[in-house]
Design a protein around this motif. Structure first.
Motif: not given
Length: 458
Positions: A136-143, A184-193, A195-202
């Protein structure tokens, strides 16, 4: 008398290396030597809340000014262009490709309620953080920055046609191609799952998937023209991931790269063991490489701490920090420091009263002694479960004999090298374009290594 060969322009790949402070354009020849470089700094501007942020318009103009300049240089023939930039920063554009907001600073304070609601909806903070490899990094989680716009400024959100991380926006400026990239997607963005190797459900549930352009492989090249000249344009890369590329190309045996600067990041591309909550709490996470593979990484704010504490020592003993730069290790001092209480806490040295030390040499050794203890603890987080045979240290600390000697002593079963690779981030971005423009073989001498032992014998 000049020959046609002497007048023939040098084929080059151009790389824009955009850091928080310095913005550089470098030209690499076919042997990946820098043949031209330009550097610029911009004054920050402020967003609508008065918080400091990157001046996106100045950056855009600078990209085109620099391209104009090099294209007027008849001694160079630009064949390809790529980009590397810091992460955790999104650019939101309308249907015409024009930015709709400032480039918000990743250190901007983030509303707790929005973050907490997201966590609560998707299994709680721990589950969410483990699935996305994003503490949990706030704005550092760019998503979360995009989610914030949807929640707080729905009228503006409706006008967003595309959201791109900064490296891909820079690529878009030159190529006109909309794209997303896994580094870019895979650096603490909170966008990528992970486990599923895809965008997270949210991301799907919030309707954000369609805002992100199609993901392209990191070594993709788009055909483009500028001022009547044709060339190939890369998709752009997250800077930490770009710096890892030369090592991945040169070494197949398992290794760890400690990239040192303001942040010291330990990267293990051979460790895909799942993150634990304990690791996350110690600032350990996953990046994605340009190949889309997880890279276990730990972060330490050690370069910043070194800068602050070096200045404190210099002020106290009335010397300049230049005194520390080439100081060799004194193992007698280290032996005395061993008897003191010490922890692996990064900030443990700042609590020490400098009156304890007789001179600045002892004080500076103590600072490095404490920093290395913290660095070892951080690096060990990514070592577990892999048979790593080498540790490469690049960046500022690789030039520090005390730091390197202490690191070698801590990792007696692993070869510890100071790695000198000028412009590693830009070089990584350049090398990914190799197949598209360069018929020569990648030289093997781009990396200079110096082996350290516990007694600094190389």
């Amino acid at each position: 008398m000049t020959t046609d060969m002497e007048n023939k322009p040098i084929p080059v790949v151009a790389v824009f290396d955009v850091g928080k402070t310095n913005k550089k354009l470098l030209l690499f020849d076919q042997n990946y030597q820098v043949v031209w470089e330009r550097s610029a700094r911009f004054m920050e501007t402020v967003d609508e809340d008065g918080d400091p942020c990157e001046n996106l318009e100045s950056l855009r103009l600078s990209i085109f000014d620099a391209l104009h300049e090099v294209l007027r240089k008849h001694e160079f023939d630009i064949r390809a262009i790529n980009f590397a930039s810091y992460g955790a920063s999104l650019v939101y554009v309308d249907v015409d490709g024009k930015p709709l907001t400032p480039l918000y600073n990743y250190l901007k304070e983030f509303p707790f309620a929005i973050q907490q609601q997201l966590y609560n909806t998707y299994g709680g903070e721990t589950v969410f953080a483990l699935e996305t490899a994003s503490p949990p990094l706030g704005s550092l989680n760019s998503g979360l920055q995009l989610l914030r716009l949807k929640r707080e400024r729905p009228d503006l959100f409706r006008h967003i046609a595309h959201a791109m991380h900064l490296p891909q926006y820079l690529s878009f400026l030159v190529s006109g191609q909309l794209c997303a990239d896994l580094t870019s997607i895979g650096c603490h963005t909170a966008l990528w799952d992970f486990n599923k190797n895809n965008y997270h459900q949210w991301v799907e549930d919030e309707g954000l998937v369609n805002v992100f352009p199609k993901i392209f492989p990191g070594d993709t090249a788009f055909e483009s023209t500028f001022l009547g000249k044709s060339y190939l344009v890369g998709v752009g890369l997250h800077d930490s991931s770009a710096a890892l590329i030369p090592y991945l190309l040169f070494f197949q045996e398992p290794f760890v790269l400690i990239s040192t600067g303001t942040w010291c990041i330990s990267l293990n591309p051979f460790n895909e063991t799942r993150l634990t909550m304990s690791e996350l709490q110690q600032d350990c996470l996953f990046y994605l490489s340009y190949l889309g593979k997880p890279v276990k990484a730990s972060r330490l704010f050690a370069g910043y701490e070194h800068e602050i504490q070096s200045k404190r020592i210099a002020d106290f003993y009335q010397v300049t920090t230049a005194k520390f730069r080439l100081m060799e290790i004194d193992w007698g001092i280290i032996a005395c420091l061993e008897a003191e209480d010490h922890t692996t806490e990064l900030k443990s040295f700042e609590k020490i009263d400098l009156k304890r030390y007789d001179n600045y040499e002892i004080a500076y050794h103590s600072l490095l002694f404490h920093l290395v203890k913290a660095q070892v603890a951080a690096t060990k987080l990514v070592l577990q479960g892999t048979a790593v045979s080498r540790i490469f240290v690049d960046g500022g600390f690789s030039k520090n004999p005390i730091y390197m000697s202490l690191m070698a002593r801590e990792f007696l079963d692993i070869e510890v090298f100071a790695a000198t690779m000028p412009q590693a981030t830009a070089l990584g971005a350049a090398l990914l374009m190799h197949q598209h423009w360069n018929t020569s073989t990648i030289p093997a001498n781009l990396l200079e290594l110096k082996l350290f032992t516990s007694h600094n014998i190389s």
